[in-house]
Each structure stands twice: as C-alpha cells, then as structure tokens.
Write an enzyme that holds these catalytic residues in place. Structure first.
Site, PDB file in Angstrom:
ATOM      1  N   HIS A  67     -37.661  -0.262  14.026  1.00  0.00           N
ATOM      2  CA  HIS A  67     -36.345  -0.749  13.619  1.00  0.00           C
ATOM      3  C   HIS A  67     -35.901  -0.099  12.300  1.00  0.00           C
ATOM      4  CE1 HIS A  67     -34.011  -3.802  11.279  1.00  0.00           C
ATOM      5  NE2 HIS A  67     -33.253  -3.743  12.355  1.00  0.00           N
ATOM      6  N   GLU A  70     -34.717   3.294  13.046  1.00  0.00           N
ATOM      7  CA  GLU A  70     -33.371   3.225  13.637  1.00  0.00           C
ATOM      8  C   GLU A  70     -32.311   3.183  12.522  1.00  0.00           C
ATOM      9  OE1 GLU A  70     -30.479  -0.029  14.204  1.00  0.00           O
ATOM     10  OE2 GLU A  70     -32.184  -0.664  15.448  1.00  0.00           O
ATOM     11  N   HIS A  71     -32.540   2.351  11.505  1.00  0.00           N
ATOM     12  CA  HIS A  71     -31.587   2.289  10.386  1.00  0.00           C
ATOM     13  C   HIS A  71     -31.458   3.644   9.705  1.00  0.00           C
ATOM     14  CE1 HIS A  71     -30.702  -2.075   9.153  1.00  0.00           C
ATOM     15  NE2 HIS A  71     -31.182  -2.148  10.381  1.00  0.00           N
ATOM     16  N   GLU A 142     -31.433  -8.601   6.446  1.00  0.00           N
ATOM     17  CA  GLU A 142     -31.348  -8.773   7.897  1.00  0.00           C
ATOM     18  C   GLU A 142     -32.435  -9.762   8.351  1.00  0.00           C
ATOM     19  OE1 GLU A 142     -31.610  -5.117  10.134  1.00  0.00           O
ATOM     20  OE2 GLU A 142     -31.129  -6.104  12.027  1.00  0.00           O
TER      21      GLU A 142
END
Lengths: 435, 434
Positions: A67, A70-71, A142
């Site tokens: 993840h 991905e950022h 997040e």
C-alpha cells in the site's frame, strides 16, 4: 490479438499477451463518453514474505508496504502524476487489496495521452528518502481514519479471529509502527519483484477502437526494457484449517453495536472454474439463507436484531476464503447466536428448488446491471484473471449450478464447530448505548 | 457530448421525462418527490419511503416484495431520502434487466412498472392507516439509523457543522429527521402525511433505457395516474430561495471532544451563489482549483506538502450556496491545518492561481460531468437539478458556460465567499497522541 464475442451480452473482448508477458485486454463500449483503464499487479498486502528478484534468500518486509508503494508510485521526477492526469482531463486513482495493486484512470478526452501516462508512471518508480519520510505522516492519518471506523475494525477483528498466521488478517495499510520501518530501498525491492509486466494485467474499457489501443500499448512496451521474467516465490506460513478464536469482542465508543460472523474455508486452494463454481455456489446459498426474500431475514428484522446494514458475502483468493454475515445491531451478541442457529437449521433442511431458480435469476440480473459499469468490468475481470477464472463465464456457470452441487458445497463450507468465528464491536457500557 | 434528447409528457400531475438510450443493459425508473424541508414533517418524510417499500397491497410483506423483485431478474428497488438545498427529496428507484440480454426474453418492463406502482401508490393499509407492525419495525430501524450517524465520524462532524451553521434555517435539519419525533409518528398520521405528499409534492418520473415510446406512455398512464383535487393549491412547490438570505456575521468556532484517534476538521463557508446563478460555473471552477480534486490547493498543501492529512478537500452544496472543507488531522494540529486552509482561501481571493490551473480544472470538471452521464443514475441526477433549483441551465449549455469562465470571474466569485463556522471534533486529551 484474439477476439472473443459474447452474443447474449452483446460484448466483444480483445486480448493479447505481449512478448514481455503483459496481458492486455480491450473491451469497446458503444455509447459511453468515458474510457476506463486499470493497470494491475498481482501483488497485495498478503505478499510480505518472498524472494526478491535476482536474489537467493527470502525476505520479510514490513506490513503495509504494498500500500505504501502504491502511494509512492504517484511521485515522478517531474512532480506529481495526479497533476499530469488532470491536465489531460482525467481522474486517476489507485487501490491496494489483499492480493492486488491497481492503478487506474478514467477520462472522456485525451484517452491516448492518459493511457500513455498510466503505463509510464507505473513502469517508472522514483523514490527518495525525503519523499518516503513525507508519506509516513499521510499514511499515518489514513490508518487513524480506519481506527475510528467500527466496521473496518470489526472486519479485521473477525479476520484475526479466523486466521492465526495468514497475513490476510493484517490491515492492508499496516500499522503506524510498521509503516515507520519502510525505506526507499525496501520499496525498490518490492517494486522490482512484483511489477514485472509478466505479473501484470492492463484492461481498457470504454469508447475506444481496439486495434489502435493495442497498437499503442505494444509500441509503448517495445520501447522499454525489462529483466527476464522469473517465477515469483512467495511464502506463507502454514495456517490451520480451523479458526483460531471463536469469539472476539472489540470495545469502541459506538452508539450501535456491530456483529460479524465468519466461516473459514477448510481448503482454500481452488482456482479456475473450480473456484468460480465454489464462489458462485456459496453466494447463492448465502442469498437463500439470509437474503431479503428469506424467512431468516424476515425473522431477524421482526425480532429487532437487524436493519438494512445487514449483509453477507463470500470472498476467496489463493490461500484463503471465508463467508461473512452480519451488520449493526442493538444486541450484537444475540444476533451472532441467532445467525449461528439459522445456519445450523438451514444446512439440515432440504434446499428449495424454487428459491434456487429465483435467486439464480436475481444473480443474472445483477450481473447485467454490473455490466453497465466499466469500473466493475475492469476490476473484476482482472481479479478473475489472476485466479485463472473468466468473468464472462459467470452467467453460464450460474445457469449450470445444480441442486446437488449446492448441497455439497454447503455441507463442506458450513462446518460450524471448527470453522466459525464471531467478532462483536460494542461500547463498554452498552446498557445505555443507544441514547 | 453523447446525449440523447429527453421526451417530456404528463401523466395526471406527474411530470414524466423519458431519456432514450441503448447504452445500458438495464432500464431505469426514478420517481422524485420534492417538498420543502420543514421541522414538523422532516422525520415523517424520512421514514415514509421505508414504510412504503416494506409491503404493499399486492405484496404485503418485505419477503413477498423481495421475492417478486428477484423473480424479475433481480430488479432493484430503493426508496431514499436526500436533501437538496432547502428541499427534502424522496425518491424511488428501480433498475431492471433489459430482456434482450437474457435467454428468457419475457418482457420485464411492464411487470417492473406494475410493481413500482404497487409500492408507490398502493400501500398496505386498512381503515385509512398504514400497517402497525410495518410501522413499528421501521421506527425501530430508523431510530438505529439516526443513532449510527455518531459512529461514522465524518458524517457526524458534517451533521454537527450543518446544525451549528444553519441553526435557524431549514437546511440545518438532518435529512433523516430527529430521534425525538419518532414517538409521535403513528400509522394514522403517517398515512395522512402520505396523502398530502401525493396531493402537494412536485413529482418527476424519469425513465432511461431502450423501449418503445408509445408502449411506455400507455403503461405510465395505466399504472401512474395521479389526479389532484382542484381545491388544493400547490403551495409546497415554491421552494424557498435558499441563497444569499443569511446575514453575514462574525465566523464562529465550535470545538467538541470524543474518544477518537483522528480529529475531524470541517469548515463551512457561505458562497452566496447557487445553481442557476450567472456565477455558478465560476464557483464550480473555484472549488476545483481550491479543493475539489487531487490537483487542488488543499490536497497539495495540506496533504502533499505538510503531510497533515490523508484527505483534505472541499465540496459545494450547490442548491444551498455553501462550501464545505473537510480534513482528517491529528487533534493537536488544528492551528497548523486551519492556517494552511485559510492561506489557500486568501490566495484564491487574491487571484494567486494561473491560467494553467484554470485550464486543468476546466478539463477535469468537464470530464467529471461527462462521466456522470455514463450512468443512468448520474444522467437523471443532472437532469433533475433543473427541476429542483430556482434557476435552470440546459445540460447542452454546460460545456460552453464552463469554457467561458475567466480568471476574473473566479476571483470575483472568491471574493463573495465568507467563512461562517469552523467545527472541530477532536480526540480527548488522554487519547490524543504526543
């Protein structure tokens, strides 16, 4: 380029595997303004233990790194990729799941430029120590957003109860502690291992001419060089076929309690048509058990135990598979035990053929409705592809399911004494929780 | 722009709008009922669609109704309630497969319309009242739905901001109504309210899909004919003008505490511009440059540069004339976050953005509209804006109107925007980090 037509659905799919191993699919959609494209790698949050490309020894990476990666893919030497897309009138996004990381855009203009941007930014990592540090604050927020979300906490609480060793129970974003361990070097290692074209699928759906798109993709890929594809070695510790904990309670300051009941697959190693049959069978059985037209739903509603947040689903990928049933309730514990009773009763009774036919129809109608959505088509097709299944086999498979098959699947899946867990979210003083 | 012309006709007092399209595999029906938001009806109106879709004359239970829908190849039926400006819009929506994509091509449309009519116009009643059991179940679930807003902190903060900011305006009411009103609702007074709805509401019926126009007209007239008493005047139809009616005042700050990990910062501004106004598209572009997209100032400065938040964005309540900013931040970063947000607003008002920013935002905004048209729901929502708002802007004019907006227009619209209320939901001291 191969061409597959689906007469009943009036759809045509164009497909080709390029020499670098990338699988490309194009589905033209007449009448749409937009084009939607996803560029997806078969790499998700569960892939935290593997042998890096070109190395001999396996390594374990911090939770949440897929993840994090991905950022960071949205950074470019020239700046921010979001800016590039919006200059071209597109909206771009990405998501990470247990088993996939997908990058996507949709646009009604400059489709060619946007597709070029998509392929180029995903195939060009650019990480610096500074940008990696900066991202930690963003991802921390997040994670905290999800910490305040009782549904999310409930879901991962249930996974933790069901799975002892399998990384599916780890939050996709990791924890605040684990993300702090992420470094630029680790990101490159993960990128090099999992973003090889032979581990990826590009799907383009919308207002496009298939030949032109395929030509563009080929030219783009020809101009780039990649290492020789290697088989990716991923490692998973052995996981008991049974659940780890039967009941888990998460105290949170909520007004309305929440209950989820999960049933863990004993043999989560299906793929292809076998998995498709299993998945559709269980979804059909769950509908019959708890759908809005079931007597169980009616009873739970009248007993005051559920509201329209009540839902159920079956999820499966290579290595794990489970059903989840539940929702908001003023008495989440009672709801959990009623669900358990109802499942027990249901599997003892004969299956009603009329209900099967009705729910089969419903599923077919829902699938048609989903085919209105380019997002659904691209995301689901890719997920199916990674599990050697074919999205366009859903309707024929639904039509072919027999009562005997359903019975067999049901008996195997719902072994309650060893396969069922529940997770409850409620406030610590839940006697006055609803004022 | 790929846009089919809309065909309008009347069925009694229902305004029917048929949007022909061969793009989709389903046909879509949406009934929209408009009435002003009002303290004494808000909760009744919120619960009404739930009661209607729990049983009708022909399908007296949820189970009977849901089975019938499944038999129609999983036709979906949803009753819903939303707020648009100072209106509370009740809607019923059905999507049903177009049988040309099925092996079994029994016509589904008429059966679907019949079922929708049953739910909307032929409820389960006796002695001029709704079924008691259905009502008591729906009151229970509605109570739970209202209580659950607390559990979703973004929704909760948004509700609190709106309540504080629009205390003396209908818009301050929550669309689901109030928990305390529920006890006063019974099967008799709710049925009376339902009759008033049929008598007074503005009713629009949207149909989108691939069908024969004459057949459609015949079926609509057969199943959806509402005629009204001559004596009733449609007082309800004039929605209050919700723009610019609020006197400007000093900005207020409201801070509350809960046991949470992430603070929720919500800022409410008055834009003094609503849908239909000359400056409407300039306001939309303002919002796009300021906070509506991932290239916007808020995203770049609050998230990317300062790493303060995962989300930092703004949106417009176009029927009410509000701009809402939202960000999820550490509880102790309030000052830092608000000062960055205020700085972005100042920069907007001082014209500190480029022609390139405007072009980029125009491209993304136009793209967003075109994409919205790619779903039946989106297309119908866009059409319906012209029935709800005070002003009208034909859809085919939107693109040129957007292109015509200049930097001066955006600066001009920015200068009208005033901060009204800052709401901050923060973590309790002991649970706040650092």
């Amino acid at each position: 380029m191969s061409k597959l037509t689906f007469d009943q659905l009036q759809e045509t799919l164009y497909a080709e595997e390029l020499s670098n191993g990338l699988q490309v699919y194009v589905l033209p959609k007449k009448g749409f303004n937009k084009t939607f494209a996803t560029f997806t790698t078969k790499y998700g949050s569960i892939d935290n233990h593997f042998t890096p490309l070109g190395k001999d020894e396996k390594t374990r990476v911090p939770d949440g790194i897929a993840h994090f990666l991905e950022h960071k893919m949205f950074d470019d030497e020239e700046g921010d990729v979001f800016q590039q897309f919006s200059k071209q009138g597109a909206s771009a996004n990405a998501f990470t799941s247990f088993t996939r990381t997908a990058y996507l855009f949709s646009s009604t203009m400059n489709v060619k430029d946007n597709l070029e941007t998509l392929m180029n930014f995903v195939q060009k990592p650019y990480f610096t120590d500074e940008s990696v540090e900066k991202e930690k604050g963003i991802i921390e927020q997040e994670i905290k957003m999800y910490e305040d979300n009782p549904d999310w906490q409930n879901f991962f609480g249930l996974l933790t109860a069901m799975y002892q060793n399998h990384p599916v129970s780890i939050d996709i974003a990791g924890t605040v502690d684990s993300i702090m361990k992420t470094t630029k070097e680790l990101l490159y290692t993960c990128y090099e291992t999992f973003y090889h074209p032979s581990n990826m699928v590009l799907f383009i759906v919308g207002n496009v001419v298939p030949d032109e798109v395929m030509e563009q993709v080929k030219n783009n890929q020809k101009a780039k060089t990649f290492a020789k594809p290697e088989e990716i070695k991923r490692f998973f510790e052995s996981e008991s076929s049974e659940v780890s904990t039967k009941k888990k309670v998460i105290p949170m300051p909520v007004n309305t309690g929440k209950c989820l009941v999960g049933i863990k697959d004993k043999n989560p190693n299906r793929s292809g048509e076998d998995l498709l049959r299993h998945e559709l069978s269980l979804q059909l059985v769950l509908e019959m058990m708890f759908g809005q037209s079931s007597t169980n739903y009616q009873s739970l509603y009248e007993e005051g135990l559920i509201d329209d947040s009540f839902s159920f689903d079956y999820t499966a990928e290579q290595g794990f598979g489970f059903s989840v049933i539940g929702g908001d309730s003023n008495d989440p514990e009672l709801l959990a035990s009623r669900i358990e009773e109802m499942v027990k009763d249901f599997i003892e009774q004969p299956i009603d053929q009329e209900a099967i036919d009705r729910i089969r129809k419903k599923k077919i109608g829902y699938f048609l409705k989903a085919m209105n959505s380019p997002e659904f088509i691209a995301n689901q097709f890719t997920r199916y592809r990674f599990n050697d299944m074919d999205l366009f086999h859903v309707i024929p498979m639904l039509e072919s399911l027999t009562l005997e098959q359903l019975k067999e699947t049901m008996k195997e899946h719902f072994t309650l004494d060893t396969q069922m867990s529940q997770c409850i979210v409620k406030s610590e003083d839940s006697t006055n929780s609803n004022d | 722009m790929n846009q089919e012309p809309v065909i309008h006709f009347q069925s009694g007092s229902i305004n029917v709008h048929y949007i022909p399209s061969t793009t989709f595999k389903t046909n879509t029906f949406v009934i929209q009922l408009k009435a002003p938001l009002a303290k004494d009806t808000v909760t009744k109106r919120a619960i009404l669609p739930q009661v209607l879709q729990s049983g009708s004359e022909d399908y007296p239970t949820r189970l009977a109704l849901r089975s019938a829908l499944e038999d129609l190849y999983g036709a979906s039926l949803q009753g819903d309630i939303v707020k648009k400006g100072e209106n509370q819009i009740m809607s019923f929506r059905m999507d049903i497969a177009n049988e040309k994509f099925l092996k079994d091509n029994t016509p589904l449309m008429e059966q679907g319309l019949k079922l929708l009519s049953s739910v909307f116009l032929h409820p389960k009643i006796s002695n001029n009242q709704f079924d008691d059991k259905i009502l008591s179940d729906e009151i229970r679930t509605h109570r739970q739905k209202i209580a659950s807003i607390f559990d979703d902190k973004m929704r909760f903060a948004n509700k609190r901001l709106t309540e504080e900011m629009c205390k003396n305006e209908p818009f301050g009411l929550h669309v689901l109504g109030e928990e305390k009103d529920l006890d006063a609702i019974d099967s008799k007074n709710l049925f009376e309210y339902y009759q008033q709805v049929l008598q007074n509401d503005q009713i629009d019926f949207y149909i989108m899909g691939d069908m024969n126009h004459d057949d459609l007209k015949e079926m609509i007239e057969k199943y959806f004919m509402i005629t009204r008493n001559e004596t009733t005047t449609n007082t309800n139809n004039n929605s209050p003008d919700s723009s610019a009616n609020q006197q400007s005042r000093e900005p207020r700050e409201v801070v509350e505490e809960q046991e949470i990990q992430q603070g929720k910062l919500h800022l409410g501004y008055r834009t003094n511009v609503t849908y239909g106004d000359q400056e409407y598209f300039a306001l939309q572009l303002f919002n796009g440059i300021f906070g509506g997209f991932s290239h916007s100032k808020l995203f770049i400065n609050v998230r990317e540069k300062a790493s303060l938040a995962y989300y930092a964005a703004s949106r417009i309540e176009s029927m009410k004339g509000l701009l809402i900013v939202m960000a999820g931040i550490e509880s102790n970063k309030y000052d830092e976050a608000t000062s960055i947000i205020f700085k972005q607003m100042e920069d907007m008002q001082n014209g500190e953005f480029t022609e390139e920013d405007i072009e980029q935002t125009k491209a993304v905004f136009k793209n967003q509209i075109l994409e919205t048209m790619d779903s039946p729901r989106g297309r119908i929502e866009l059409e319906y804006q012209n029935e709800v708002g005070v002003g009208r802007i034909p859809l085919e004019e939107w693109m040129t109107r957007i292109d015509e907006v200049t930097k001066e227009d955006i600066v001009q619209v920015a200068s009208k925007i005033q901060l009204d209320t800052t709401y901050f939901l923060k973590g309790k001291e002991e649970s706040a980090n650092e």
